[in-house]
Design a protein around this motif. Structure first.
Motif, PDB file in Angstrom:
ATOM      1  N   PRO A 164       0.833  -1.197   0.000  1.00  0.00           N
ATOM      2  CA  PRO A 164       0.000   0.000   0.000  1.00  0.00           C
ATOM      3  C   PRO A 164       0.870   1.250   0.000  1.00  0.00           C
ATOM      4  O   PRO A 164       1.561   1.520   0.969  1.00  0.00           O
ATOM      5  N   SER A 207      -3.194   5.909   1.064  1.00  0.00           N
ATOM      6  CA  SER A 207      -4.486   5.467   1.589  1.00  0.00           C
ATOM      7  C   SER A 207      -5.505   5.405   0.450  1.00  0.00           C
ATOM      8  O   SER A 207      -5.566   4.430  -0.269  1.00  0.00           O
ATOM      9  N   THR A 208      -6.299   6.457   0.291  1.00  0.00           N
ATOM     10  CA  THR A 208      -7.261   6.490  -0.807  1.00  0.00           C
ATOM     11  C   THR A 208      -7.241   7.877  -1.431  1.00  0.00           C
ATOM     12  O   THR A 208      -6.884   8.852  -0.775  1.00  0.00           O
ATOM     13  N   ASN A 212      -8.425   2.900  -3.838  1.00  0.00           N
ATOM     14  CA  ASN A 212      -7.371   2.449  -2.920  1.00  0.00           C
ATOM     15  C   ASN A 212      -6.016   2.546  -3.586  1.00  0.00           C
ATOM     16  O   ASN A 212      -5.848   2.126  -4.728  1.00  0.00           O
ATOM     17  N   ILE A 250      -3.397   0.851  -3.767  1.00  0.00           N
ATOM     18  CA  ILE A 250      -2.706  -0.437  -3.698  1.00  0.00           C
ATOM     19  C   ILE A 250      -3.192  -1.234  -4.890  1.00  0.00           C
ATOM     20  O   ILE A 250      -4.355  -1.125  -5.279  1.00  0.00           O
ATOM     21  N   ASP A 260      -4.997  -5.785  -2.835  1.00  0.00           N
ATOM     22  CA  ASP A 260      -4.973  -5.868  -1.375  1.00  0.00           C
ATOM     23  C   ASP A 260      -5.260  -7.304  -0.958  1.00  0.00           C
ATOM     24  O   ASP A 260      -6.318  -7.620  -0.449  1.00  0.00           O
ATOM     25  N   ARG A 313      -2.681  -9.207   5.843  1.00  0.00           N
ATOM     26  CA  ARG A 313      -2.959  -8.166   4.846  1.00  0.00           C
ATOM     27  C   ARG A 313      -2.101  -6.947   5.161  1.00  0.00           C
ATOM     28  O   ARG A 313      -2.133  -6.422   6.275  1.00  0.00           O
ATOM     29  N   SER A 361      -2.347  -3.884   4.221  1.00  0.00           N
ATOM     30  CA  SER A 361      -3.076  -2.657   4.546  1.00  0.00           C
ATOM     31  C   SER A 361      -3.554  -2.685   5.998  1.00  0.00           C
ATOM     32  O   SER A 361      -3.628  -1.645   6.656  1.00  0.00           O
ATOM     33  N   ASP A 362      -3.884  -3.886   6.532  1.00  0.00           N
ATOM     34  CA  ASP A 362      -4.257  -3.991   7.945  1.00  0.00           C
ATOM     35  C   ASP A 362      -3.066  -3.640   8.834  1.00  0.00           C
ATOM     36  O   ASP A 362      -3.221  -2.976   9.864  1.00  0.00           O
ATOM     37  N   THR A 402       6.559  -0.304   5.146  1.00  0.00           N
ATOM     38  CA  THR A 402       5.202  -0.780   5.381  1.00  0.00           C
ATOM     39  C   THR A 402       5.087  -1.546   6.694  1.00  0.00           C
ATOM     40  O   THR A 402       4.140  -1.353   7.454  1.00  0.00           O
TER      41      THR A 402
END
Lengths: 343, 141
Positions: A95, A98-99, A108, A110, A113, A177, A179-180, A257
Motif C-alpha cells: 500500500p 491510503s485512498t 485504494n 494499492i 490488497d 494483509r 493494509s491492515d 510498510t
C-alpha cells in the motif's frame, strides 16, 4: 469497466515509478558514493548528471550481446527475466497511499490488497534466486557458478530470518494483509519502536536478501570477478542490474510498510485541515510513503559505502548461529509480552 | 457510491491485478533480452567466446563438483523454513489461543531446538573448515 481502467492505471503508474526509481537510484548511488569519497561523481551528462541513467541505458542497448562458448543459450537468456520479474511483481501488494477520491469514488492506493499479502511477498520475492542460480550455471564459467551457489545459499539462509522477524507483527495485528498492518500502525506506535529487535533482524536480513554490501559475497569483485553475471553483457546484464535495484526498492517499501508506519505521518495527518480536504490527505500519504522509502534507500546506499564486506563463512555463521536464534527468542518474548494479561 | 457497481473481479482484493502486473513485468524483461539480441553489433571471435578466467585458457569444465555443504544448507533451509511456515497460522490466531497456544508453540520450538543443537554439534554449519574425513586437504569452501 471503470474498475479495470483504474486497475490498469494503477499498475502502469506503479511500474513507471518503480522503473524511474531504479534508473535514478543508480545515479543516486554513484553520487552518494562519490561524495562519501570526496569526489563529484557523474556530472557531465546534463545538470548534476541527471541524464546519466538515460545515457547508460542507451549504451547498454547498443552493446554487443554475447554468449560464451559452451553456455546453455536458452537458460542464459531466461535468467535475467527470472531475476527481474519477481522483484517488480512484489510491488503489487504494497500500500503506497491510503485512498484518493477519483471518478466519483474512493480509489485504494494499492494494486491488489490480498488477504495473504505477507506470504505473497515472501513467495514471489524469493523466486529471484532461481534467476541468479540459472544465470550462474548457464554461463559455463567457474566464477559465475561459484557466485550463483553462494547467492543461493545466502538468500535461502536469510529468508528464514526474514520470515521469523515479522511473526511478532502478525501476532499483534492478527492479519497478513499489508493494509491492515499499516492501519494498525496508524492507531498504535510503529513496530520499529515496539519491536526494535525484529526491526534490526528484518533490516539485516533484507541487506543479505538483496545481496547488498556488507553481504554482497555472491559478486564480491576481488574474489569472484562479478559473480553470477560475469558472462553477461548488454541488456541482459542490465536485467540483472535492474532486478537488484528493484529488489532493493521492494525491500525498502517493505521495511516502511511493516515497521515504519507505511504511509502514516503522525500528528500532521490528524489536522482538521486534512479532514476537509480528502484529496490533499491522499496526496500527503503518498508523499509520506515515498519520502520514507527515500530515506530507507539512502540508508542502503550509505551502509554500502561505509562498511567492509563480510567473509563468506562469517556471513553464514551470522545467519544461522546469531540471527536465527535471535528471531526465535524475539517471538517468545513478544508472545509472553502479549499474553501477560491472560497468564 | 458508484464503486458498489464495479464487479468484484476488478476490486483490489482479487488476484487479477497481480496477474496483469506479472504480465507487464515479464513482457518488459523479455523485450529487454530480445532487444539486446537484435540491436547491438555482434562480432564474435573465438577468443572472445572463451569463458572468462582471468585471461587464461579455461582449465577443465566449468560445471565442476562443488562442496556438499551448499546442499546441506539447502536441506536445513527446508526444515527451518517449514518451521517458520508452521508459526504463521499460530501467529494469526495467537490472541485467541492464548497461553495454551504459546506453550504448544514453545514445545514445538523446543523439539526443533534439539535438531538445531544436533546440527551445530555435527559441524554442518562450520563452513570455514571441512570435516576431516570428507575434506582431507582442509580446503573447506
Amino acid at each position: 469497466m471503470t474498475g479495470l481502467l483504474i486497475t490498469l492505471g494503477k499498475i502502469l503508474a506503479v511500474f513507471t515509478v518503480t522503473m524511474l526509481t531504479v534508473a535514478y537510484l543508480t545515479l543516486l548511488e554513484r553520487k552518494v558514493c562519490a561524495y562519501i569519497q570526496l569526489r563529484k561523481g557523474p556530472n557531465r551528462v546534463g545538470p548534476w548528471g541527471l541524464f546519466q541513467p538515460i545515457a547508460d541505458g542507451l549504451k547498454f542497448v547498443f552493446k554487443e550481446d554475447f554468449v560464451p562458448a559452451g553456455a546453455n543459450r536458452a537458460l542464459h537468456a531466461v535468467a535475467p527475466v527470472l531475476a527481474m520479474a519477481p522483484a517488480l511483481t512484489t510491488c503489487a501488494v504494497i500500500p503506497f497511499g491510503s485512498t484518493l477520491p477519483m471518478f466519483g469514488g474512493e480509489v485504494n492506493m494499492i494494486i491488489a490488497d490480498l488477504s495473504i499479502g505477507v506470504l505473497f511477498v515472501f513467495a514471489i520475492g524469493s523466486l529471484s534466486v532461481y534467476g541468479l542460480i540459472t544465470g550462474g550455471w548457464a554461463s559455463n564459467n567457474k566464477y559465475a557458478l561459484f557466485g550463483a551457489l553462494r547467492a543461493g545459499a545466502q538468500m535461502i539462509s536469510y529468508e528464514i530470518t526474514l520470515g521469523l522477524a515479522i511473526i511478532p507483527i502478525i501476532m499483534a495485528t492478527g492479519s497478513l494483509r499489508l493494509s491492515d498492518i499499516v492501519a494498525y500502525q496508524g492507531a498504535h506506535p510503529w513496530f520499529m519502536i515496539v519491536q526494535p529487535l525484529g526491526f534490526l533482524l528484518f533490516v539485516v536480513a533484507s541487506f543479505a536478501e538483496t545481496n547488498r554490501l556488507p553481504f554482497d559475497i555472491p559478486e564480491a569483485e576481488p574474489e569472484l570477478v562479478a559473480g553470477y553475471h560475469t558472462e553477461y553483457s548488454s541488456m541482459k546484464f542490465a536485467g540483472f542490474y535492474m532486478g537488484e535495484y528493484a529488489a532493493m526498492i521492494t525491500a525498502a517499501a517493505l521495511i516502511v510498510t511493516l515497521f515504519c508506519g507505511g504511509y502514516h505521518l503522525p500528528w500532521l495527518e490528524n489536522l482538521n485541515f486534512f479532514k476537509e480536504h480528502a484529496t490533499l490527505l491522499g496526496l500527503l500519504h503518498i508523499g509520506t510513503f515515498l519520502a520514507k522509502m527515500g530515506i530507507c534507500l539512502f540508508g542502503f546506499i550509505w551502509v554500502r559505502w561505509s562498511l567492509p564486506r563480510f567473509r563468506y563463512d562469517q556471513l553464514m555463521k551470522l545467519g544461522w548461529k546469531v540471527l536465527l536464534p535471535l528471531g526465535l527468542i524475539n517471538i517468545l518474548i513478544y508472545g509472553l509480552f502479549t499474553l501477560k494479561d491472560s497468564i | 457510491m458508484m464503486f458498489c457497481s464495479i464487479p468484484d473481479i476488478y476490486s483490489s482484493g482479487s488476484y487479477l491485478p497481480v496477474l496483469l502486473l506479472l504480465g507487464l513485468t515479464v513482457t518488459f524483461a523479455v523485450a529487454m533480452v530480445v532487444i539486446s539480441r537484435f540491436v547491438g553489433r555482434r562480432i564474435l571471435t573465438k577468443a572472445k567466446r572463451t569463458p572468462y578466467e582471468c585471461g587464461m585458457t579455461p582449465v577443465g569444465a566449468a560445471r565442476e563438483r562443488f562442496p556438499i555443504k551448499f546442499y546441506l544448507i539447502a536441506l536445513l533451509f527446508v526444515v527451518f523454513d517449514i518451521e517458520v511456515v508452521f508459526l504463521y497460522p499460530w501467529a494469526l490466531q495467537c490472541k485467541k489461543l492464548g497461553l495454551f497456544g504459546l506453550v504448544e508453540m514453545g514445545i514445538f520450538m523446543l523439539l526443533l531446538l534439539g535438531g538445531y543443537l544436533y546440527i551445530l554439534g555435527s559441524g554442518a554449519l562450520e563452513l570455514d573448515r571441512g570435516k576431516i574425513d570428507d575434506d582431507p586437504f582442509g580446503e573447506g569452501l
